[in-house]
Design a protein around this motif. Structure first.
Motif, PDB file in Angstrom:
ATOM      1  N   ASP A  26      10.973   9.588   0.094  1.00  0.00           N
ATOM      2  CA  ASP A  26      10.244   8.558  -0.470  1.00  0.00           C
ATOM      3  C   ASP A  26       9.210   8.011   0.762  1.00  0.00           C
ATOM      4  N   GLY A  27       8.092   7.114   0.084  1.00  0.00           N
ATOM      5  CA  GLY A  27       7.423   6.441   1.015  1.00  0.00           C
ATOM      6  C   GLY A  27       5.881   6.785   0.697  1.00  0.00           C
ATOM      7  N   PRO A  28       5.099   5.936   1.565  1.00  0.00           N
ATOM      8  CA  PRO A  28       3.667   6.358   1.632  1.00  0.00           C
ATOM      9  C   PRO A  28       3.438   7.730   1.888  1.00  0.00           C
ATOM     10  N   LEU A  29       2.373   8.492   1.268  1.00  0.00           N
ATOM     11  CA  LEU A  29       2.103   9.809   1.634  1.00  0.00           C
ATOM     12  C   LEU A  29       0.668  10.154   1.699  1.00  0.00           C
ATOM     13  N   ILE A  30       0.451  10.959   2.694  1.00  0.00           N
ATOM     14  CA  ILE A  30      -0.777  11.560   2.842  1.00  0.00           C
ATOM     15  C   ILE A  30      -0.754  13.124   2.835  1.00  0.00           C
TER      16      ILE A  30
ATOM     17  N   ILE B 111       4.408   9.591   5.469  1.00  0.00           N
ATOM     18  CA  ILE B 111       4.887  11.143   5.151  1.00  0.00           C
ATOM     19  C   ILE B 111       3.405  11.900   5.249  1.00  0.00           C
ATOM     20  N   LEU B 112       3.252  12.539   6.344  1.00  0.00           N
ATOM     21  CA  LEU B 112       2.159  13.527   6.336  1.00  0.00           C
ATOM     22  C   LEU B 112       2.543  14.997   6.181  1.00  0.00           C
TER      23      LEU B 112
ATOM     24  N   ALA C  85      -7.463  11.818   7.972  1.00  0.00           N
ATOM     25  CA  ALA C  85      -5.934  11.390   7.643  1.00  0.00           C
ATOM     26  C   ALA C  85      -5.757  10.002   8.312  1.00  0.00           C
ATOM     27  N   ALA C  86      -6.302   9.798   9.535  1.00  0.00           N
ATOM     28  CA  ALA C  86      -5.896   8.549  10.420  1.00  0.00           C
ATOM     29  C   ALA C  86      -6.701   7.645   9.876  1.00  0.00           C
ATOM     30  N   VAL C  87      -8.013   7.759   9.161  1.00  0.00           N
ATOM     31  CA  VAL C  87      -8.760   6.723   8.747  1.00  0.00           C
ATOM     32  C   VAL C  87      -8.097   6.244   7.500  1.00  0.00           C
TER      33      VAL C  87
END
Length: 319
Positions: free
Chosen positions: A113-117, A50-51, A36-38
């Motif tokens: 909302d926002g970037p998601l992993i 968002i994790l 996930a970090a990569v």
């Protein structure tokens, strides 16, 4: 199946009946955290991400991942906002013991909302399926009456690949899984991100794969509803199509063994075992083999990634 599993997860400790990969070895969660970090770096290292985890069990995977990222990827660790998709109050309480800073949701729609992993390990397999049977060109849907199956003729044929039916003419459809992945694909395509889904399944329709586990043993699926964990093999072909319907791209599926090996499972296990007492070291290596060997979880379990369109090749999925 949906009602039975809702009752089961609300009133039972499922880990008394089965063991998932994060419970087998801390290395599983550590590798997912590093992965996930990569991925976050490939996303451009957004200041907030968002994790999320769907179906996080006891919270073990996320706890192991967060312990690893705090040590080796502090910027990513700080950027993460942890969210769990979980409906069971019993499991939410367990997760809070291990990841107290998480926020909880009943479904995907309420994530910020926002970037998601997003990670989902053994999440899709527990969602309720429908079963159909085709015989001499006639379609039937399988229903339940008491403790027996009852096949009822379909007024119109389902949109299923008849040529993928098993020897009994049975095909399965996991509509909740397809809806979840399609919505996930739409979210990722519009807001950015990546989802990693790991589960046991096949590249096409598995036929009749419904199973029940009670007391760590296989049990008849219709016996003592709500007292056993009901699952079915994931159709990764259907998952990929659902993600693309949502507007996302797909990488994989690849076998869990290949995925974890590419992420460094063996070197991490050797390092973790170094200097430990012989019995403990042997246990660490045995757990790693269980995760990756084809005769254990390595081949049946598979990983697939749902990505924003045009996303670069991901660790574990690169050729």
């Amino acid at each position: 199946m949906g009602r039975a599993n809702a009752a089961y997860y609300a009133n039972h400790d499922p880990f008394g009946d089965f063991t998932t990969a994060p419970e087998i070895s801390q290395i599983f969660g550590e590798l997912i955290g590093a992965w996930a970090a990569v991925v976050w770096g490939l996303m451009g290292s957004p200041a907030a991400v968002i994790l999320a985890e769907a179906g996080p069990g006891r919270g073990t995977l996320m706890a192991d991942a967060r312990r690893l990222t705090a040590r080796v990827a502090p910027d990513f660790h700080t950027a993460c906002q942890v969210h769990f998709i979980e409906t069971s109050p019993r499991l939410r309480a367990e997760q809070a013991k291990r990841v107290p800073d998480a926020a909880w949701h009943d479904d995907l729609s309420s994530l910020p909302d926002g970037p998601l992993i997003l990670v989902g390990n053994e999440f899709l397999d527990a969602l309720p399926i429908r079963q159909f049977r085709i015989s001499d060109g006639q379609w039937f849907e399988r229903h339940v009456r008491g403790t027996a199956f009852l096949d009822i003729a379909c007024p119109s044929p389902p949109a299923l690949p008849a040529d993928e039916a098993d020897e009994q003419g049975i095909l399965e459809q996991n509509e909740p899984a397809e809806r979840f992945v399609a919505a996930l694909g739409h979210r990722i395509a519009s807001q950015g991100g990546v989802a990693l889904l790991i589960d046991y399944g096949s590249a096409q329709n598995p036929g009749d794969s419904l199973q029940a586990i009670r007391g760590k043993r296989m049990a008849p699926p219709l016996e003592q509803a709500g007292e056993a964990d009901l699952t079915a093999l994931v159709d990764f072909g259907a998952v990929a199509r659902a993600a693309r319907r949502g507007g996302a791209d797909v990488q994989g599926p690849v076998t869990q063994g290949a995925f974890l090996t590419a992420l460094g499972l063996v070197p991490r296990a050797i390092k973790l075992a170094a200097g430990r007492p012989e019995t403990e070291a042997a246990g660490i290596m045995a757990a790693a083999r269980r995760l990756a060997e084809p005769t254990a979880m390595g081949r049946l379990f598979k990983a697939i990634a749902v990505t924003a369109p045009g996303f670069p090749p991901l660790p574990g999925f690169s050729a």
